[in-house]
Design a protein around this motif. Structure first.
Motif, PDB file in Angstrom:
ATOM      1  N   ASP A 137      -0.901   8.398  -6.931  1.00  0.00           N
ATOM      2  CA  ASP A 137      -1.249   8.881  -5.599  1.00  0.00           C
ATOM      3  C   ASP A 137      -2.374   9.908  -5.705  1.00  0.00           C
ATOM      4  O   ASP A 137      -2.879  10.177  -6.797  1.00  0.00           O
ATOM      5  CB  ASP A 137      -0.013   9.417  -4.849  1.00  0.00           C
ATOM      6  CG  ASP A 137       0.532  10.689  -5.470  1.00  0.00           C
ATOM      7  OD1 ASP A 137      -0.167  11.306  -6.302  1.00  0.00           O
ATOM      8  OD2 ASP A 137       1.665  11.069  -5.115  1.00  0.00           O
ATOM      9  N   THR A 138      -2.746  10.487  -4.565  1.00  0.00           N
ATOM     10  CA  THR A 138      -3.922  11.370  -4.577  1.00  0.00           C
ATOM     11  C   THR A 138      -3.700  12.622  -5.442  1.00  0.00           C
ATOM     12  O   THR A 138      -4.652  13.272  -5.854  1.00  0.00           O
ATOM     13  CB  THR A 138      -4.302  11.807  -3.151  1.00  0.00           C
ATOM     14  OG1 THR A 138      -3.095  12.169  -2.481  1.00  0.00           O
ATOM     15  CG2 THR A 138      -4.993  10.703  -2.399  1.00  0.00           C
ATOM     16  N   TYR A 198       3.263   6.560  -8.008  1.00  0.00           N
ATOM     17  CA  TYR A 198       3.799   6.205  -6.704  1.00  0.00           C
ATOM     18  C   TYR A 198       4.101   4.723  -6.714  1.00  0.00           C
ATOM     19  O   TYR A 198       3.295   3.927  -7.202  1.00  0.00           O
ATOM     20  CB  TYR A 198       2.779   6.505  -5.598  1.00  0.00           C
ATOM     21  CG  TYR A 198       3.273   6.036  -4.243  1.00  0.00           C
ATOM     22  CD1 TYR A 198       3.988   6.890  -3.409  1.00  0.00           C
ATOM     23  CD2 TYR A 198       3.097   4.711  -3.842  1.00  0.00           C
ATOM     24  CE1 TYR A 198       4.491   6.447  -2.208  1.00  0.00           C
ATOM     25  CE2 TYR A 198       3.607   4.257  -2.635  1.00  0.00           C
ATOM     26  CZ  TYR A 198       4.301   5.130  -1.820  1.00  0.00           C
ATOM     27  OH  TYR A 198       4.817   4.690  -0.628  1.00  0.00           O
ATOM     28  N   GLU A 216      -2.095   1.181   4.456  1.00  0.00           N
ATOM     29  CA  GLU A 216      -2.935   2.098   3.666  1.00  0.00           C
ATOM     30  C   GLU A 216      -2.761   3.545   4.131  1.00  0.00           C
ATOM     31  O   GLU A 216      -2.660   4.467   3.335  1.00  0.00           O
ATOM     32  CB  GLU A 216      -4.425   1.738   3.813  1.00  0.00           C
ATOM     33  CG  GLU A 216      -4.867   0.510   3.050  1.00  0.00           C
ATOM     34  CD  GLU A 216      -4.817  -0.737   3.898  1.00  0.00           C
ATOM     35  OE1 GLU A 216      -3.996  -0.796   4.840  1.00  0.00           O
ATOM     36  OE2 GLU A 216      -5.591  -1.668   3.622  1.00  0.00           O
ATOM     37  N   PRO A 227       1.996   6.632   5.302  1.00  0.00           N
ATOM     38  CA  PRO A 227       2.697   7.069   4.099  1.00  0.00           C
ATOM     39  C   PRO A 227       4.208   7.136   4.212  1.00  0.00           C
ATOM     40  O   PRO A 227       4.884   7.205   3.195  1.00  0.00           O
ATOM     41  CB  PRO A 227       2.128   8.474   3.868  1.00  0.00           C
ATOM     42  CG  PRO A 227       1.692   8.932   5.216  1.00  0.00           C
ATOM     43  CD  PRO A 227       1.268   7.710   5.962  1.00  0.00           C
ATOM     44  N   TRP A 273       3.354   0.260  -9.784  1.00  0.00           N
ATOM     45  CA  TRP A 273       3.073   1.704  -9.778  1.00  0.00           C
ATOM     46  C   TRP A 273       1.586   1.994  -9.743  1.00  0.00           C
ATOM     47  O   TRP A 273       0.814   1.429 -10.497  1.00  0.00           O
ATOM     48  CB  TRP A 273       3.703   2.346 -11.029  1.00  0.00           C
ATOM     49  CG  TRP A 273       5.156   2.023 -11.102  1.00  0.00           C
ATOM     50  CD1 TRP A 273       5.739   1.002 -11.805  1.00  0.00           C
ATOM     51  CD2 TRP A 273       6.209   2.644 -10.364  1.00  0.00           C
ATOM     52  NE1 TRP A 273       7.094   0.962 -11.572  1.00  0.00           N
ATOM     53  CE2 TRP A 273       7.420   1.965 -10.688  1.00  0.00           C
ATOM     54  CE3 TRP A 273       6.270   3.726  -9.469  1.00  0.00           C
ATOM     55  CZ2 TRP A 273       8.650   2.319 -10.146  1.00  0.00           C
ATOM     56  CZ3 TRP A 273       7.503   4.077  -8.938  1.00  0.00           C
ATOM     57  CH2 TRP A 273       8.670   3.384  -9.275  1.00  0.00           C
ATOM     58  N   ARG A 274       1.215   2.887  -8.851  1.00  0.00           N
ATOM     59  CA  ARG A 274      -0.151   3.394  -8.828  1.00  0.00           C
ATOM     60  C   ARG A 274      -0.096   4.917  -8.873  1.00  0.00           C
ATOM     61  O   ARG A 274       0.994   5.493  -8.839  1.00  0.00           O
ATOM     62  CB  ARG A 274      -0.877   2.927  -7.558  1.00  0.00           C
ATOM     63  CG  ARG A 274      -0.279   3.459  -6.249  1.00  0.00           C
ATOM     64  CD  ARG A 274      -1.156   3.101  -5.058  1.00  0.00           C
ATOM     65  NE  ARG A 274      -0.487   3.326  -3.788  1.00  0.00           N
ATOM     66  CZ  ARG A 274      -0.478   4.459  -3.105  1.00  0.00           C
ATOM     67  NH1 ARG A 274      -1.064   5.532  -3.597  1.00  0.00           N
ATOM     68  NH2 ARG A 274       0.142   4.553  -1.946  1.00  0.00           N
ATOM     69  N   GLN A 276      -2.702  -2.658  -4.930  1.00  0.00           N
ATOM     70  CA  GLN A 276      -2.115  -1.331  -5.175  1.00  0.00           C
ATOM     71  C   GLN A 276      -0.634  -1.373  -5.539  1.00  0.00           C
ATOM     72  O   GLN A 276      -0.046  -0.329  -5.788  1.00  0.00           O
ATOM     73  CB  GLN A 276      -2.292  -0.437  -3.943  1.00  0.00           C
ATOM     74  CG  GLN A 276      -3.724  -0.133  -3.596  1.00  0.00           C
ATOM     75  CD  GLN A 276      -4.349  -1.192  -2.695  1.00  0.00           C
ATOM     76  OE1 GLN A 276      -3.747  -2.236  -2.422  1.00  0.00           O
ATOM     77  NE2 GLN A 276      -5.566  -0.946  -2.231  1.00  0.00           N
ATOM     78  N   ARG A 330       0.865  -1.185   0.000  1.00  0.00           N
ATOM     79  CA  ARG A 330       0.000   0.000   0.000  1.00  0.00           C
ATOM     80  C   ARG A 330       0.896   1.227   0.000  1.00  0.00           C
ATOM     81  O   ARG A 330       0.679   2.190  -0.709  1.00  0.00           O
ATOM     82  CB  ARG A 330      -0.912  -0.007   1.227  1.00  0.00           C
ATOM     83  CG  ARG A 330      -2.249  -0.706   1.036  1.00  0.00           C
ATOM     84  CD  ARG A 330      -2.131  -2.119   0.520  1.00  0.00           C
ATOM     85  NE  ARG A 330      -3.402  -2.810   0.429  1.00  0.00           N
ATOM     86  CZ  ARG A 330      -3.898  -3.624   1.369  1.00  0.00           C
ATOM     87  NH1 ARG A 330      -3.188  -3.907   2.462  1.00  0.00           N
ATOM     88  NH2 ARG A 330      -5.065  -4.214   1.219  1.00  0.00           N
ATOM     89  N   HIS A 331       1.919   1.187   0.845  1.00  0.00           N
ATOM     90  CA  HIS A 331       3.009   2.143   0.732  1.00  0.00           C
ATOM     91  C   HIS A 331       4.314   1.363   0.690  1.00  0.00           C
ATOM     92  O   HIS A 331       4.433   0.309   1.294  1.00  0.00           O
ATOM     93  CB  HIS A 331       2.992   3.155   1.885  1.00  0.00           C
ATOM     94  CG  HIS A 331       1.955   4.225   1.696  1.00  0.00           C
ATOM     95  ND1 HIS A 331       0.708   4.145   2.254  1.00  0.00           N
ATOM     96  CD2 HIS A 331       1.989   5.387   0.981  1.00  0.00           C
ATOM     97  CE1 HIS A 331      -0.008   5.219   1.900  1.00  0.00           C
ATOM     98  NE2 HIS A 331       0.745   5.986   1.130  1.00  0.00           N
ATOM     99  N   ASN A 337      -5.960   2.532  -7.152  1.00  0.00           N
ATOM    100  CA  ASN A 337      -5.478   3.782  -6.537  1.00  0.00           C
ATOM    101  C   ASN A 337      -6.266   4.151  -5.291  1.00  0.00           C
ATOM    102  O   ASN A 337      -6.291   5.294  -4.887  1.00  0.00           O
ATOM    103  CB  ASN A 337      -5.597   4.919  -7.550  1.00  0.00           C
ATOM    104  CG  ASN A 337      -4.798   4.633  -8.795  1.00  0.00           C
ATOM    105  OD1 ASN A 337      -3.629   4.270  -8.708  1.00  0.00           O
ATOM    106  ND2 ASN A 337      -5.419   4.746  -9.953  1.00  0.00           N
TER     107      ASN A 337
END
Ligand code: ACM
Ligand code: ZN
Length: 758
Positions: free
Chosen positions: A231-232, A237, A465, A468, A228-229, A210, A179-180, A291
């Motif tokens: 990020d907001t 990321y 999740e 970060p 790779w996803r 993710q 997730r991170h 994402n």
């Protein structure tokens, strides 16, 4: 017995040389006052102390020469020792023996057992295995951090005998690097600190919806796409480890008696992989790396033989890097929606005589298990792998409570316990603080003794999740992981939180040396209530013995200041603020708790439908305690009903006038908590004839990923109010999680707090 001992010729100058001959003050830490974690099984006090100074000589038995040398080096070169010793070739009589002996036995035959015998002449560390010696060295390192002489360059180790072994063989930390993503250096740091507290499993969660974090040579898109996803902010990321990184990690862990168990999720939590290789999904894609957070319906197609070839090729490369006996295959949270609508999956069920999609999942898992077994490995998976039938040699990791683990143990499967009730480090300190995790016992209370042997240990799970960065990760893992380290090492009857907490304080400087940005042990205060004849009183409980509490008072200037807590005070309608202090410094953030004193407070409530034990809130007083639920649905104020409607009646004791009734409901689609479909309000003077029936209907279902509190109010149109003794609310749930949500078809939750009558 050890056949021979030989001196390494390694004479250690443990402290800066230029020794001083002055006798030390005989002020030293007594054996039973050492602040060791996990606390050894037994410490027998002796007379005097062993002075470990620059003249100490190390010996070890011949069978372990190279590893023994590494061990001694790790001892003298430890990061946790602020003094860097010189190594000299000067001989001396003082000896520190490290003895590896086949004859050494511990109470539970643990290969990690060791014994340390300290006299005023020498020190002997004995174990059957190098890992036993390694753990003895960890204990010595912890002792060294606490026994430095005040007056000379030496450590004054109290004479004693330590007999030690772990209660459980599997003492783990799960780290979600998907997730991170966390750099390899972070993992190395964690391995070092795990060794220090005698944790021996790093469960590395390497694949997710993710992100995919391991290279697989056969499938390069697993890094090019799956790692790779967005990020907001819409930025890429992610990341992945190199195989060399992972090999180094395994070696580094092995040198510290830590097994890395890789987790490669299947059939669910696999959307990142399917984004790169959609041909192994049910409908062929296109699919994107996720994402967002939650449970997602894109899972591997079980009807497609090439899916199994894909997974087996991946697992082959995984096994090349990770030598662990167990390979974790996940198995949790796999929505069956795609399988239900896939011709190939349905054909597989028909061909294999499988009665439902749960049996198809069991087929999937068992097929992978056979492959792992053929390669000399064992399968471990989350407790969902019990559904549809468990293969004979699989091990189970129980997370949805302890029942799955209990059931697995009763059928003689090995079990790792990590229930959400005690072991989830992503949960806030509100629900799982240090004391809670420290109280964890992996053996279910109602498990017959003959099956205890199948519970091999536990893990704390760090899902990321909402984590970060490294500092955030550190603050969630520490100090709680240390609580679990002792909970899994020791026996419950020997454990005492207060004592543990005091010992822990001595280890914070060590954590700082490891570079760990540790967090708090708990939230400072818990607010409880006492229901007296004279009214409801508020009690502020400090969650650690050395805290002080202050709180606000109602009204004007009072509300802005904080006052020392002097004991229970009457509940008033207000937003109460509470702040804890440790050594005069604020400890944690200010806590706010809303109260509403209304006509229903402390009245009798009858439930026709039961609340869930998972979210009991304040039990039968929950709806009339005046204490309001916050936006944190795990704050202990919300009462949850799973797959049930709510039907409650409040008895005011006698008929009376009131202006209105309201109730709060929680809405958070991500956790399957939905506002009601319909709320009906009825009133009665005798409990038999009901009137003033009034209904509120929610017209749409909110599927957004947003937490909110929905208030439903029933007022009287003409302001003349209501009159009655019994107030009944029937709350209709939306039923199953609706289509359009990833968990469509599962039971949904209703969460309710306070029914306010005024
Ligand atoms: C899990 O927490 N889904 C195993
Ligand atoms: Zn399919």
């Amino acid at each position: 017995m050890v056949k021979s001992l030989f001196s390494l010729g390694l004479i250690l100058c443990l402290v800066s040389c230029g020794s001083n001959s002055k006798q030390p003050d005989v002020v030293f830490v007594a054996a039973d006052s050492l602040n060791l974690i996990p606390y050894p099984q037994a410490i027998e006090k002796g007379e005097g102390y062993f002075k470990m100074n620059e003249e100490v000589n190390f010996f070890f038995s011949d069978e372990i020469s190279s590893e023994g040398l590494d061990l001694i080096n790790s001892f003298i070169d430890s990061k946790t020792n602020s003094i860097k010793p010189n190594i000299e070739s000067k001989s001396n009589a003082n000896t520190c023996h490290l003895i590896l002996s086949n004859d050494f036995e511990s109470l539970n035959n643990s290969p990690e057992a060791y014994e340390i015998n300290v006299t005023n002449k020498d020190l002997t560390l004995t174990a059957k295995t190098i890992n036993g010696l390694r753990y003895g060295i960890q204990t010595l390192k912890q002792m060294r951090a606490q026994t430095k002489s005040a007056t000379e360059s030496a450590y004054l180790l109290p004479a004693m005998k330590i007999t030690d072994f772990p209660r459980f063989q599997h003492r783990g930390l799960l780290l979600d690097v998907c997730r991170h993503y966390f750099d390899i250096e972070v993992l190395l740091k964690y391995l070092e600190s795990m060794e220090y507290f005698k944790m021996n499993v790093l469960h590395l969660h390497l694949t997710e919806d993710q992100g995919w974090r391991m290279p697989i040579d056969a499938y390069p898109l697993l890094n090019q796409i799956s790692s790779w996803r967005l990020d907001t902010n819409g930025n890429q990321y992610g990341g992945f480890y190199s195989k060399d990184d992972l090999k180094y990690l395994v070696e580094f862990a092995t040198d510290r008696n830590i097994t890395i168990i890789p987790e490669i999720e299947l059939p669910g939590h696999s959307q990142a992989a399917l984004a790169a290789y959609p041909q192994f999904s049910c409908n062929g894609g296109p699919i994107e790396v996720v994402n967002d957070w939650g449970v997602f319906k894109e899972i591997y197609c079980a009807g497609n033989d090439s899916t199994f070839v894909f997974i087996e090729n991946i697992l082959t490369e995984v096994m090349e890097i990770f030598p662990s006996e167990y390979i974790h295959i996940g198995g949790d949270e796999a929505p069956k929606f795609r399988w239900e609508h896939c011709d190939k999956c349905q054909k597989r069920m028909l061909d294999e005589g499988l009665k439902d999609e749960h049996e198809l999942q069991a087929y999937f898992i068992q097929r992978i298990e056979s492959f792992l077994n053929e390669n000399g490995r064992k399968l471990i998976g989350w407790d969902e792998i019990l559904e549809g039938g468990l293969s004979p040699t699989a091990a189970v990791q129980s997370w949805r409570g302890m029942d799955g683990g209990k059931q697995a143990a009763e059928t003689k499967h090995e079990v790792v316990m990590s229930p959400t009730s005690h072991c989830y480090l992503d949960y806030s300190l509100n629900s799982i603080d240090l004391e809670k995790i420290y109280s964890f016992d992996p053996i279910p209370v109602d498990l017959a003794e003959e099956y205890h042997q199948y519970i091999i240990g536990g893990e704390c799970n760090m899902w990321t999740e909402h984590v970060p960065n490294e500092a955030n990760l550190d603050s969630k893992v520490f100090p709680r992981m240390i609580g679990l380290a002792e909970a899994l090492w020791s026996y419950p009857e020997e454990r005492n939180f207060e004592d543990f907490y005091k010992r822990l304080q001595y280890h914070y400087p060590v954590l700082t040396d490891f570079g760990i940005d540790y967090g708090l042990e708990t939230i400072g205060a818990t607010i409880t209530q006492e229901f007296r004849d004279s009214g409801v009183f508020i009690i502020l409980n400090k969650n650690l013995s050395d805290l002080e509490l202050k709180h606000s008072k109602r009204g004007g200037r009072h509300a802005e200041m904080l006052w020392e807590y002097e004991g229970p005070f009457p509940m008033l309608t207000q937003d109460l603020r509470v702040q804890a202090y440790k050594n005069d410094e604020p400890y944690g953030e200010e806590i706010t708790q809303g109260f509403n004193v209304h006509q229903g407070v402390n009245k009798k409530v009858t439930y026709t439908t039961p609340w869930s034990d998972w979210y009991a809130g304040n039990g039968e007083k929950n709806l009339v305690d005046g204490k309001l639920g916050s936006i944190d649905f795990r704050d202990g104020n919300w009462q949850g009903f799973w797959g049930e409607d709510i039907d409650v009646t409040i008895d005011l004791g006698e008929s009376q006038h009131f202006l209105g009734v309201s109730a709060n409901f929680y809405q958070y689609a991500n956790s399957w908590i939905f506002s009601p479909k319909r709320v009906t309000f009825q009133i009665s003077t005798n409990g038999e004839e009901w009137k003033d029936k009034s209904v509120r209907t929610f017209n749409s279902i909110d599927l957004s990923n947003k937490k909110s509190i929905q208030k439903v109010s029933f007022g009287s149109d003409l302001m003349q109010g209501f009159y009655g003794r019994y107030i009944r609310l029937t709350v209709e749930s939306i039923g199953k999680v609706p289509d359009g949500h990833e968990a469509a078809g599962q039971d949904s939750w209703l969460f309710i707090d306070e029914i306010i009558i005024q």
